[in-house]
Design a protein around this motif. Structure first.
Motif, PDB file in Angstrom:
ATOM      1  N   VAL A 605      57.020 -16.600  64.406  1.00 42.64           N
ATOM      2  CA  VAL A 605      55.816 -17.371  64.682  1.00 42.64           C
ATOM      3  C   VAL A 605      54.899 -16.666  65.677  1.00 42.64           C
ATOM      4  O   VAL A 605      53.732 -17.038  65.822  1.00 42.64           O
ATOM      5  CB  VAL A 605      56.197 -18.771  65.210  1.00 42.64           C
ATOM      6  CG1 VAL A 605      56.534 -18.730  66.699  1.00 42.64           C
ATOM      7  CG2 VAL A 605      55.081 -19.781  64.964  1.00 42.64           C
ATOM      8  N   ARG A 607      53.463 -13.805  65.562  1.00 40.57           N
ATOM      9  CA  ARG A 607      52.311 -13.187  64.904  1.00 40.57           C
ATOM     10  C   ARG A 607      51.208 -14.214  64.661  1.00 40.57           C
ATOM     11  O   ARG A 607      50.015 -13.929  64.853  1.00 40.57           O
ATOM     12  CB  ARG A 607      52.747 -12.550  63.587  1.00 40.57           C
ATOM     13  CG  ARG A 607      51.634 -11.789  62.865  1.00 40.57           C
ATOM     14  CD  ARG A 607      52.165 -11.173  61.586  1.00 40.57           C
ATOM     15  NE  ARG A 607      51.134 -10.405  60.902  1.00 40.57           N
ATOM     16  CZ  ARG A 607      50.844  -9.134  61.144  1.00 40.57           C
ATOM     17  NH1 ARG A 607      51.509  -8.480  62.078  1.00 40.57           N
ATOM     18  NH2 ARG A 607      49.893  -8.510  60.481  1.00 40.57           N
ATOM     19  N   ARG A 608      51.606 -15.405  64.252  1.00 42.35           N
ATOM     20  CA  ARG A 608      50.614 -16.452  64.025  1.00 42.35           C
ATOM     21  C   ARG A 608      50.064 -16.973  65.352  1.00 42.35           C
ATOM     22  O   ARG A 608      48.912 -17.393  65.428  1.00 42.35           O
ATOM     23  CB  ARG A 608      51.239 -17.595  63.223  1.00 42.35           C
ATOM     24  CG  ARG A 608      51.703 -17.139  61.837  1.00 42.35           C
ATOM     25  CD  ARG A 608      52.274 -18.285  61.035  1.00 42.35           C
ATOM     26  NE  ARG A 608      52.706 -17.821  59.724  1.00 42.35           N
ATOM     27  CZ  ARG A 608      51.911 -17.741  58.659  1.00 42.35           C
ATOM     28  NH1 ARG A 608      50.651 -18.129  58.749  1.00 42.35           N
ATOM     29  NH2 ARG A 608      52.372 -17.302  57.511  1.00 42.35           N
ATOM     30  N   VAL A 611      47.139 -15.009  66.357  1.00 40.77           N
ATOM     31  CA  VAL A 611      45.910 -15.413  65.666  1.00 40.77           C
ATOM     32  C   VAL A 611      45.331 -16.670  66.304  1.00 40.77           C
ATOM     33  O   VAL A 611      44.113 -16.831  66.411  1.00 40.77           O
ATOM     34  CB  VAL A 611      46.193 -15.637  64.167  1.00 40.77           C
ATOM     35  CG1 VAL A 611      44.945 -16.127  63.447  1.00 40.77           C
ATOM     36  CG2 VAL A 611      46.712 -14.364  63.531  1.00 40.77           C
ATOM     37  N   LEU A 612      46.230 -17.575  66.793  1.00 43.07           N
ATOM     38  CA  LEU A 612      45.761 -18.818  67.402  1.00 43.07           C
ATOM     39  C   LEU A 612      45.075 -18.596  68.739  1.00 43.07           C
ATOM     40  O   LEU A 612      44.473 -19.513  69.288  1.00 43.07           O
ATOM     41  CB  LEU A 612      46.930 -19.780  67.599  1.00 43.07           C
ATOM     42  CG  LEU A 612      47.386 -20.566  66.370  1.00 43.07           C
ATOM     43  CD1 LEU A 612      48.421 -21.596  66.766  1.00 43.07           C
ATOM     44  CD2 LEU A 612      46.213 -21.245  65.695  1.00 43.07           C
ATOM     45  N   ASP A 616      40.207 -22.251  66.202  1.00 45.27           N
ATOM     46  CA  ASP A 616      40.885 -22.760  65.014  1.00 45.27           C
ATOM     47  C   ASP A 616      40.193 -22.317  63.728  1.00 45.27           C
ATOM     48  O   ASP A 616      40.854 -22.054  62.715  1.00 45.27           O
ATOM     49  CB  ASP A 616      40.970 -24.280  65.066  1.00 45.27           C
ATOM     50  CG  ASP A 616      42.007 -24.764  66.061  1.00 45.27           C
ATOM     51  OD1 ASP A 616      42.631 -23.908  66.715  1.00 45.27           O
ATOM     52  OD2 ASP A 616      42.180 -25.998  66.181  1.00 45.27           O
ATOM     53  N   ALA A 619      41.229 -18.819  62.974  1.00 40.07           N
ATOM     54  CA  ALA A 619      42.621 -18.803  62.536  1.00 40.07           C
ATOM     55  C   ALA A 619      42.756 -19.308  61.104  1.00 40.07           C
ATOM     56  O   ALA A 619      43.500 -18.725  60.295  1.00 40.07           O
ATOM     57  CB  ALA A 619      43.473 -19.646  63.480  1.00 40.07           C
ATOM     58  N   VAL A 624      45.981 -19.049  58.583  1.00 44.07           N
ATOM     59  CA  VAL A 624      46.929 -19.701  59.482  1.00 44.07           C
ATOM     60  C   VAL A 624      46.553 -21.175  59.611  1.00 44.07           C
ATOM     61  O   VAL A 624      45.393 -21.503  59.857  1.00 44.07           O
ATOM     62  CB  VAL A 624      46.927 -19.032  60.871  1.00 44.07           C
ATOM     63  CG1 VAL A 624      47.821 -19.807  61.832  1.00 44.07           C
ATOM     64  CG2 VAL A 624      47.383 -17.586  60.762  1.00 44.07           C
ATOM     65  N   PRO A 626      46.547 -24.063  61.871  1.00 43.28           N
ATOM     66  CA  PRO A 626      46.758 -24.267  63.312  1.00 43.28           C
ATOM     67  C   PRO A 626      47.682 -25.432  63.644  1.00 43.28           C
ATOM     68  O   PRO A 626      48.554 -25.298  64.511  1.00 43.28           O
ATOM     69  CB  PRO A 626      45.336 -24.510  63.842  1.00 43.28           C
ATOM     70  CG  PRO A 626      44.437 -23.847  62.844  1.00 43.28           C
ATOM     71  CD  PRO A 626      45.115 -24.041  61.524  1.00 43.28           C
ATOM     72  N   VAL A 629      51.380 -24.576  62.919  1.00 45.12           N
ATOM     73  CA  VAL A 629      51.899 -23.588  63.868  1.00 45.12           C
ATOM     74  C   VAL A 629      52.146 -24.245  65.225  1.00 45.12           C
ATOM     75  O   VAL A 629      53.167 -23.999  65.878  1.00 45.12           O
ATOM     76  CB  VAL A 629      50.929 -22.400  64.003  1.00 45.12           C
ATOM     77  CG1 VAL A 629      51.384 -21.451  65.097  1.00 45.12           C
ATOM     78  CG2 VAL A 629      50.818 -21.657  62.680  1.00 45.12           C
ATOM     79  N   CYS A 633      55.778 -24.457  67.018  1.00 47.81           N
ATOM     80  CA  CYS A 633      55.990 -23.872  68.339  1.00 47.81           C
ATOM     81  C   CYS A 633      56.445 -24.925  69.341  1.00 47.81           C
ATOM     82  O   CYS A 633      57.299 -24.661  70.195  1.00 47.81           O
ATOM     83  CB  CYS A 633      54.713 -23.213  68.835  1.00 47.81           C
ATOM     84  SG  CYS A 633      54.298 -21.689  67.989  1.00 47.81           S
TER      85      CYS A 633
END
Length: 727
Positions: A605, A607-608, A611-612, A616, A619, A624, A626, A629, A633
């Motif tokens: 996670v 890597r994503r 991007v976050l 949003d 992303a 992705v 948001p 993710v 997380c």
């Protein structure tokens, strides 16, 4: 002050002034004020007529107050009403008003509706003063507690003002961060004294809960009445310049005010009011937050009305809580601070779920100390790692490994190995480092291997696993919130896990149910997300509900400790401070299995999460989702933090410090998942080793060591010249 408050302060500090009130609000405000004043009078009357002496009723109290029928010549009425109930009621009213006023002032000066009086370190200073008086001077009386508590509170307030004013003139963020950091250090020193003296802890645990049961006569209140009067007077004098400060520092200067002087004056008023209150009844947390928050919801942007209503609300809530404390567990009394939390938390949750969020100041976007958008709206910094890194190829597959993160990870791994060897060597005077190193690896003398791996390595591995989990959980929450002050404590994870472990101990009769930690953590998060309506755009709701949930869980913890025997409560208190004593392979094994599953998921996670760091919309354009993710997380962070608390209790500052240190080492632009886990492991292992060595035969729990050292670290990281940029 736990650090969950610091997170909200840094996010919401500098928020723009709320919109002007609608027409007709003055009438509603006057009606609300009159209703609150009437409610306070009714609660005061209940306080005068409620108590253990059941045969002293309303008529007797009225006769005594009015001097009718010779009531004042009755020795029993003179004792019950004149010496007990009247002083207790007056103390509740004045202390509640002082704490409510302090909360409103602090929320106004920090421009943050979630600030509360514990942020200035006054409660922690008072606690340290009381413990010092008990341990060194043998203080046992209420008046002795009062003097030492007041002295400690004033000392803490003065140190906070000095630390906050060294650079930047005492900005809102600087003021509360200095208070939180020094308060944490004071709390750690207090715990060092308490855990090494059962007698001191026995006296301390009754005082720390906060109670008006010891109020007898007007002597103590009369002695501190000038201090309370001075605090209220300063609060009234600072209302006008503080209102100007809400328009911004530049406009305030244009109107002839000095922002730094105004903030320092507010801090003095809050210190005087809070110090006197803590000295009289002990630390009553959450009341300043609740009163200021509710006053803002009722009064809107009018600062004078906010402060007046906050004083009324504080007086009413504390008086009502004291009445309930006398009747809910007769013939005993419940701790008034616990009752305040049980009353205030649901009310606060109800307010934040209502449609009056505009009045509470929770809907506007946060800004930093420079007036720029908060970190949540900034784009990620560009990658600064030098060089292209290493390229690993096998057939058609290739992997680019950045050079700096790789070198940093290897260095941290080597440092962790050195920390493990030193921890295994600690206390073994007849075994050199070389022999210890070989024993850790399973080679060398059979007796050395048995001694190290059977008796020492289990505890070390447990600490290593817990530290790695805390470091990784902090990395996920900080990246998720785009705030370097965000930790799992923000969502009530630590308090929920701690309360669950203690409740399981009470129900099963045995201690060591590590599995209760993750269950309590998930229960707390489910409660927070359900009551707040989710995360995302309702993030501020999550903050408030998280604070309320933490207060409820902390109240449960305090009740469990207060009802245990002294020996049992002492050992449990050590664990609630964060301790690895008695922990070994039995809990290290499940922790390592959990990490074996959760760390790879965190790597996936990460890597994503990179991007976050953008907004949003960006992303989503990169494929992705948001919300998914964030949820994933959040669940990872809760599981990791819950496991760690189940193993060694709530160890403070590791989740905060590990990602910050790892980010500095690895470099900007990346989520330091592995580096944060390794850093957390190093911090816990080193802190546990220091705790076993510093006092010789006595042991300092690892959580106390990290707390004592974490305060200066927080000051260094957050109060430096580039603190605004780092936030």
């Amino acid at each position: 002050m736990t650090l969950s408050h610091v997170d909200t302060v840094a996010e919401a500090a500098g928020a723009p002034a709320p919109p002007p009130p609608p027409r007709g609000s003055r009438t509603r405000l006057a009606t609300a004020t009159a209703a609150l004043a009437l409610a306070v009078l009714v609660l005061a009357a209940l306080s005068l007529t409620t108590g253990a002496a059941g045969n002293v009723g309303t008529g007797d109290v009225a006769d005594y107050l009015l001097g009718r029928h010779g009531a004042r010549d009755n020795s029993r009425l003179a004792l019950v009403v004149g010496d007990l109930r009247i002083p207790r009621t007056l103390t509740a009213l004045l202390v509640g008003a002082a704490l409510g006023t302090s909360g409103s002032l602090l929320q106004a000066v920090t421009r943050n509706p979630l600030a509360e009086t514990g942020l200035l370190g006054v409660n922690a200073g008072a606690s340290l003063g009381v413990v010092t008086g008990i341990a060194l001077a043998g203080v046992s009386s209420g008046y002795g507690h009062l003097l030492w508590a007041f002295g400690g509170a004033l000392t803490a307030g003065a140190l906070v003002l000095l630390a906050a004013g060294r650079r930047g003139g005492g900005s809102p963020v600087r003021l509360v961060l200095a208070g939180s950091a020094l308060g944490a250090t004071f709390g750690g020193i207090t715990s060092i004294v308490v855990v090494n003296s059962a007698e001191t802890y026995d006296r301390y645990r009754s005082w720390i809960l906060g109670s008006l049961a010891g109020v007898e006569g007007l002597g103590e209140l009369t002695g501190l009445l000038p201090v309370l009067a001075a605090g209220f007077a300063v609060a009234l004098l600072v209302v006008r310049p503080l209102s100007a400060l809400a328009l911004g520092d530049d406009l305030a200067r244009g109107l002839g005010h000095r922002p730094a002087t105004v903030r320092a004056t507010v801090a003095v008023a809050v210190t005087l009011l809070t110090a006197a209150s803590v000295a009289l009844v002990g630390p009553v947390s959450f009341l300043g937050l609740l009163a200021g928050f509710l006053a803002r919801a009722v009064a809107g942007p009018r600062l004078t009305a906010q402060i007046l209503l906050a004083g009324l609300i504080g007086a009413g809530v504390l008086t009502g809580a004291d009445v309930l404390a006398r009747v809910v567990s007769r013939p005993f009394e419940a701790p008034v601070s616990v009752v305040v939390a049980l009353i205030g938390a649901p009310v606060l949750i109800g307010i934040v779920r209502s449609r009056r969020l505009t009045a509470t100041g929770l809907t506007g976007p946060a800004t930093d100390t420079d007036g720029n958008p908060a970190p949540a709206t900034r784009r990620a910094r560009p990658e600064t790692d030098p060089g292209p890194g290493l390229v690993l190829r096998r057939g058609r597959l290739s992997l680019l490994v950045p050079r700096r993160p790789l070198l940093a990870t290897l260095a941290l791994a080597a440092l962790l190995l050195a920390a493990v060897v030193l921890a295994a060597h600690a206390g073994q005077s007849d075994m050199g480092l070389t022999r210890t190193f070989r024993a850790v690896l399973g080679s060398g003398d059979h007796f050395d291997v048995l001694l190290v791996q059977e008796f020492r390595l289990g505890r070390i591995v447990a600490g290593l696993a817990a530290g790695a989990a805390l470091g990784l959980a902090g990395c996920l929450t900080q990246t998720l919130a785009r705030n370097r002050l965000a930790t799992p404590e923000l969502l009530g994870v630590n308090d929920g896990a701690t309360a669950a472990v203690l409740v399981s101990t009470t129900l099963t009769g045995t201690f060591g149910a590590w599995w209760a930690g993750p269950l309590g953590a998930f229960a707390a998060v489910l409660l927070v997300t359900a009551l707040s309506g989710g995360t995302g755009q309702r993030g501020h709701r999550v903050l408030v509900v998280g604070l309320a949930t933490s207060a409820l869980a902390s109240a449960v913890t305090q009740v469990v400790l207060a009802r245990r025997s002294l020996s049992s409560a002492t050992s449990l208190y050590v664990w609630t401070s964060g301790s690895l004593n008695g922990r070994g392979y039995g809990v290290a094994g499940p922790m390592l299995l959990g990490l074996a599953v959760l760390v790879p998921l965190a790597l996936v996670v990460a890597r994503r999460l990179n991007v976050l760091r953008f907004d949003d919309a960006t992303a989503a354009s990169l494929g992705v989702a948001p919300d998914r993710v964030r949820l994933f997380c959040l669940l990872l962070a809760v599981a990791l933090a819950g496991l760690a608390v189940g193993v060694c209790g709530p160890v403070g500052f590791v989740a905060l410090a590990s990602p910050v240190i790892a980010g500095r080492v690895v470099g900007a632009g990346r989520v330091p998942v592995v580096a944060a886990a390794l850093t957390g492991a190093v911090l816990v292992v080193v802190a546990d080793t220091l705790g076993r060595l510093v006092l010789g035969g006595a042991e300092i729990p690892v959580g106390i060591v990290t707390t004592v050292l974490g305060g200066p670290f927080l000051l260094w990281v957050l109060l430096g010249r580039s603190s605004a940029a780092r936030l």
